[in-house]
Write a protein that holds these residues in place. Structure first.
Motif, short mmCIF file in Angstrom:
data_model
loop_
_atom_site.label_atom_id
_atom_site.label_comp_id
_atom_site.label_asym_id
_atom_site.label_seq_id
_atom_site.Cartn_x
_atom_site.Cartn_y
_atom_site.Cartn_z
N ASP A 96 0.83 -1.21 0.00
CA ASP A 96 0.00 0.00 0.00
C ASP A 96 0.86 1.26 0.00
O ASP A 96 0.57 2.23 -0.70
CB ASP A 96 -0.95 0.00 1.20
CG ASP A 96 -0.22 0.10 2.52
OD1 ASP A 96 0.57 -0.81 2.83
OD2 ASP A 96 -0.42 1.10 3.24
N VAL A 147 0.84 1.17 7.13
CA VAL A 147 0.06 -0.03 6.87
C VAL A 147 -0.96 -0.30 7.98
O VAL A 147 -2.04 -0.84 7.72
CB VAL A 147 1.00 -1.24 6.67
CG1 VAL A 147 1.72 -1.59 7.96
CG2 VAL A 147 0.25 -2.42 6.14
N PHE A 150 -3.91 1.76 7.42
CA PHE A 150 -4.62 1.08 6.34
C PHE A 150 -5.45 -0.08 6.89
O PHE A 150 -6.63 -0.25 6.55
CB PHE A 150 -3.59 0.59 5.32
CG PHE A 150 -4.11 -0.29 4.23
CD1 PHE A 150 -5.10 0.15 3.36
CD2 PHE A 150 -3.61 -1.57 4.05
CE1 PHE A 150 -5.57 -0.67 2.34
CE2 PHE A 150 -4.07 -2.39 3.03
CZ PHE A 150 -5.06 -1.94 2.18
N LEU A 154 -9.51 -0.64 6.85
CA LEU A 154 -10.11 -1.85 6.27
C LEU A 154 -11.14 -2.45 7.23
O LEU A 154 -12.25 -2.81 6.82
CB LEU A 154 -9.02 -2.89 5.98
CG LEU A 154 -8.21 -2.77 4.70
CD1 LEU A 154 -7.14 -3.86 4.67
CD2 LEU A 154 -9.09 -2.86 3.47
N SER A 210 -4.13 -8.50 10.95
CA SER A 210 -3.91 -8.79 9.53
C SER A 210 -4.28 -10.21 9.15
O SER A 210 -4.49 -10.49 7.96
CB SER A 210 -2.45 -8.51 9.17
OG SER A 210 -1.56 -9.17 10.05
N ALA A 216 -3.64 -8.76 2.42
CA ALA A 216 -3.78 -7.31 2.37
C ALA A 216 -2.48 -6.59 2.69
O ALA A 216 -2.29 -5.43 2.30
CB ALA A 216 -4.87 -6.84 3.34
N ILE A 217 -1.56 -7.28 3.40
CA ILE A 217 -0.33 -6.61 3.81
C ILE A 217 0.88 -7.46 3.42
O ILE A 217 1.48 -8.14 4.24
CB ILE A 217 -0.32 -6.33 5.33
CG1 ILE A 217 -1.59 -5.58 5.75
CG2 ILE A 217 0.91 -5.50 5.71
CD1 ILE A 217 -1.68 -5.29 7.22
N MET A 296 -6.03 -12.26 -3.71
CA MET A 296 -5.00 -11.45 -3.07
C MET A 296 -3.64 -12.16 -3.01
O MET A 296 -2.65 -11.56 -2.58
CB MET A 296 -5.44 -11.05 -1.66
CG MET A 296 -6.63 -10.10 -1.64
SD MET A 296 -6.32 -8.49 -2.39
CE MET A 296 -5.41 -7.67 -1.08
N ALA A 302 -3.76 -7.84 -5.97
CA ALA A 302 -3.74 -7.12 -4.70
C ALA A 302 -3.50 -5.64 -4.91
O ALA A 302 -4.11 -4.79 -4.25
CB ALA A 302 -2.67 -7.71 -3.78
N GLU A 305 -6.71 -3.93 -6.00
CA GLU A 305 -7.67 -3.83 -4.90
C GLU A 305 -7.23 -2.77 -3.88
O GLU A 305 -8.04 -1.96 -3.42
CB GLU A 305 -7.82 -5.19 -4.22
CG GLU A 305 -8.48 -6.25 -5.07
CD GLU A 305 -9.91 -5.91 -5.41
OE1 GLU A 305 -10.71 -5.72 -4.48
OE2 GLU A 305 -10.23 -5.82 -6.63
N ILE A 306 -5.96 -2.80 -3.53
CA ILE A 306 -5.44 -1.84 -2.55
C ILE A 306 -5.48 -0.42 -3.12
O ILE A 306 -5.82 0.54 -2.43
CB ILE A 306 -4.01 -2.23 -2.12
CG1 ILE A 306 -4.06 -3.54 -1.32
CG2 ILE A 306 -3.37 -1.13 -1.29
CD1 ILE A 306 -2.70 -4.13 -1.02
N ASN A 307 -5.15 -0.28 -4.40
CA ASN A 307 -5.20 1.03 -5.05
C ASN A 307 -6.61 1.62 -4.98
O ASN A 307 -6.78 2.80 -4.64
CB ASN A 307 -4.75 0.91 -6.50
CG ASN A 307 -4.88 2.22 -7.26
OD1 ASN A 307 -4.04 3.10 -7.14
ND2 ASN A 307 -5.93 2.35 -8.05
#
Length: 340
Positions: A96, A147, A150, A154, A210, A216-217, A296, A302, A305-307
């Motif tokens: 991210d 993160v 972030f 989420l 997480s 996601a990370i 993911m 990923a 999606e994160i963007n």
């Protein structure tokens, strides 16, 4: 070596040129001497990046013919700012944050997946908070733009909430953990090893982590495009060193744990508790991650999606060219070298 004849000098030059052009990145890392200018490489406090301290202490960079000035940053964002300012050639970053940097004009490329966070990023809360909805109106600390910020967003999105629903306090991660431990805030979004400090507060607990958001990370080694263009053999050497380091850690667990725990500023026993929360990627997992996919597990998926999430959360203003953010040639070259 002394050369007495001009013809011999020319012949050797031509042979060397032919070898340099024909070598793959992996071969170059093995067959050439280290560039005289050290690679400026940054890392900060995350279990998936502490193996670099082992590489440094055990001279594994030198064994791969690369000089590295491995620079420790107490604050993760400080390393990001140094990378964005061109003060680093390489840095350890999350996906991210890399998207954010590229969106703002920094030309950075992911060349290696170190790990996925599978629990070591946590939202830690005080006694009496038992759901994300219970965060409404509460004081929540996190390092803005990181993160864990972030991750917090989420979780709140899944519960139908936004940052506006809490009293958000932007604090550096170490300060956020300390503020929570001291009872000055109701919750904190922090990552290991700062989770250890936060959980010292009596009655505190993990609300979510997480592990609840698989993929996601992801955490990476990122290099500048200039580094790839001008010094690909050194990029290859960094990737080779990483996998050599994982082999060393496996074969020398006690020594490696001591080095990593010391760098983290925690006991060896505390450091062992981080193991399940960080999934270190093998060569095979790296190769898979760089492939296009529909979940993911794929970096390309990923990143999209994160963007989209970062745009919705107003953490970035524009979508960067995500197709140029990943370069798997160095991992592929290492994998190929192991089959020979």
């Amino acid at each position: 070596m002394k050369i007495h004849k001009l013809l011999s000098l020319i012949s050797i030059f031509l042979i060397s040129l032919t070898v340099a052009v024909s070598c793959t990145p992996s071969q170059q890392a093995t067959n050439t001497t280290a560039t005289s200018t050290p690679v400026q490489m940054g890392y900060s406090g995350w279990p998936g990046w502490f193996p670099w301290a082992v590489a440094n202490e055990q001279n594994l960079f030198a064994k791969n013919n690369v000089q590295v000035d491995l620079r420790w940053f107490d604050g993760y964002l400080d390393s990001m700012n140094a990378m964005n300012a061109g003060q680093l050639d390489a840095n350890c970053q999350t996906l991210d944050q890399t998207i954010s940097s590229v969106s703002n004009g920094s030309d950075q490329v992911v060349v290696l997946v170190n790990d996925n966070s599978t629990g070591n990023d946590k939202i830690v809360v005080r006694e009496g908070i038992n759901s994300i909805a219970d965060l409404r109106g509460k004081k929540v600390a996190a390092e803005e733009g990181t993160v864990d910020h972030f991750l917090l967003l989420l979780g709140m999105k899944e519960a139908g909430m936004t940052q506006a629903d809490v009293e958000f306090l932007p604090l550096e991660t170490g300060a956020a953990a300390a503020a929570f431990a001291a009872g000055r805030v109701d919750a904190a979004a922090v990552y290991a090893p700062f989770t250890t400090k936060a959980l010292e507060r009596p009655g505190s607990k993990e609300l979510f982590s997480s592990k609840d958001f698989p993929g996601a990370i992801p955490d990476h080694l990122v290099v500048s495009r200039k580094m790839i263009n001008e010094r690909p053999q050194d990029v290859q050497a960094l990737v080779n060193t990483w996998f050599n380091t994982l082999d060393f850690v496996q074969a020398n667990q006690e020594k490696s744990l001591e080095i990593m725990a010391q760098r983290a500023g925690v006991s060896v026993e505390d450091y062992k508790t981080y193991d399940a929360g960080t999934t270190i990627f093998t060569v095979e997992q790296n190769l898979q991650a760089f492939q296009p996919g529909n979940d993911m597990n794929s970096l390309h998926y990923a990143a999209k999606e994160i963007n989209n999430f970062l745009l919705e959360a107003d953490l970035i203003k524009r979508t960067p060219d995500l197709s140029r953010m990943f370069d798997d040639r160095f991992v592929k070259a290492y994998a190929a070298s192991q089959k020979g």
